[in-house]
Design a protein around this motif. Structure first.
Motif, PDB file in Angstrom:
ATOM      1  N   ALA A 262       0.839  -1.201   0.000  1.00  0.00           N
ATOM      2  CA  ALA A 262       0.000   0.000   0.000  1.00  0.00           C
ATOM      3  C   ALA A 262       0.874   1.251   0.000  1.00  0.00           C
ATOM      4  O   ALA A 262       1.938   1.273   0.602  1.00  0.00           O
ATOM      5  CB  ALA A 262      -0.912   0.012   1.222  1.00  0.00           C
ATOM      6  N   THR A 263       0.385   2.278  -0.663  1.00  0.00           N
ATOM      7  CA  THR A 263       1.094   3.556  -0.647  1.00  0.00           C
ATOM      8  C   THR A 263       0.814   4.280   0.672  1.00  0.00           C
ATOM      9  O   THR A 263      -0.118   3.921   1.400  1.00  0.00           O
ATOM     10  CB  THR A 263       0.632   4.457  -1.812  1.00  0.00           C
ATOM     11  N   ASP A 264       1.603   5.308   0.961  1.00  0.00           N
ATOM     12  CA  ASP A 264       1.367   6.107   2.169  1.00  0.00           C
ATOM     13  C   ASP A 264      -0.034   6.712   2.147  1.00  0.00           C
ATOM     14  O   ASP A 264      -0.726   6.743   3.164  1.00  0.00           O
ATOM     15  CB  ASP A 264       2.412   7.220   2.302  1.00  0.00           C
ATOM     16  N   ARG A 265      -0.458   7.175   0.984  1.00  0.00           N
ATOM     17  CA  ARG A 265      -1.794   7.771   0.849  1.00  0.00           C
ATOM     18  C   ARG A 265      -2.879   6.740   1.170  1.00  0.00           C
ATOM     19  O   ARG A 265      -3.860   7.040   1.855  1.00  0.00           O
ATOM     20  CB  ARG A 265      -1.985   8.316  -0.556  1.00  0.00           C
ATOM     21  N   GLU A 266      -2.726   5.533   0.657  1.00  0.00           N
ATOM     22  CA  GLU A 266      -3.714   4.480   0.921  1.00  0.00           C
ATOM     23  C   GLU A 266      -3.770   4.133   2.411  1.00  0.00           C
ATOM     24  O   GLU A 266      -4.845   3.857   2.945  1.00  0.00           O
ATOM     25  CB  GLU A 266      -3.385   3.227   0.111  1.00  0.00           C
ATOM     26  N   CYS A 267      -2.627   4.153   3.068  1.00  0.00           N
ATOM     27  CA  CYS A 267      -2.590   3.834   4.493  1.00  0.00           C
ATOM     28  C   CYS A 267      -3.247   4.920   5.343  1.00  0.00           C
ATOM     29  O   CYS A 267      -3.789   4.631   6.408  1.00  0.00           O
ATOM     30  CB  CYS A 267      -1.151   3.626   4.955  1.00  0.00           C
ATOM     31  N   GLU A 268      -3.208   6.156   4.881  1.00  0.00           N
ATOM     32  CA  GLU A 268      -3.746   7.280   5.651  1.00  0.00           C
ATOM     33  C   GLU A 268      -5.238   7.509   5.433  1.00  0.00           C
ATOM     34  O   GLU A 268      -5.914   8.028   6.314  1.00  0.00           O
ATOM     35  CB  GLU A 268      -2.978   8.558   5.303  1.00  0.00           C
ATOM     36  N   GLU A 269      -5.764   7.108   4.277  1.00  0.00           N
ATOM     37  CA  GLU A 269      -7.173   7.401   4.008  1.00  0.00           C
ATOM     38  C   GLU A 269      -8.101   6.419   4.725  1.00  0.00           C
ATOM     39  O   GLU A 269      -7.723   5.302   5.048  1.00  0.00           O
ATOM     40  CB  GLU A 269      -7.456   7.413   2.508  1.00  0.00           C
TER      41      GLU A 269
END
Length: 66
Positions: A30-37
């Motif tokens: 997962a990308t950082d963005r995917e982990c944060e959303e």
């Protein structure tokens, strides 16, 4: 002396797993963005003890995949 070496190796292995390997496993692919959303179902457990977001990338259109 041997017991001390075994204990030291165990502590080092455990610390390496906790601080290096485990965080990578919890966000595998997962990308950082995917982990944060926020994702579907995140609201089911408001104060979760553990969160994990794993992902894969499929280089194909949705029509081909589904």
């Amino acid at each position: 002396m041997r017991l001390r070496s075994v204990l030291s190796a165990s502590v080092i292995a455990t610390a390496t797993y906790i601080f290096v390997a485990r965080p990578r496993q919890l966000s595998w692919g997962a990308t950082d963005r995917e982990c944060e959303e926020r994702l579907t179902g995140d609201d089911l457990i408001l104060d979760a003890d553990l969160t994990a977001t794993r992902a894969i990338t499929i280089r194909a259109s949705a029509g081909v995949v589904w």
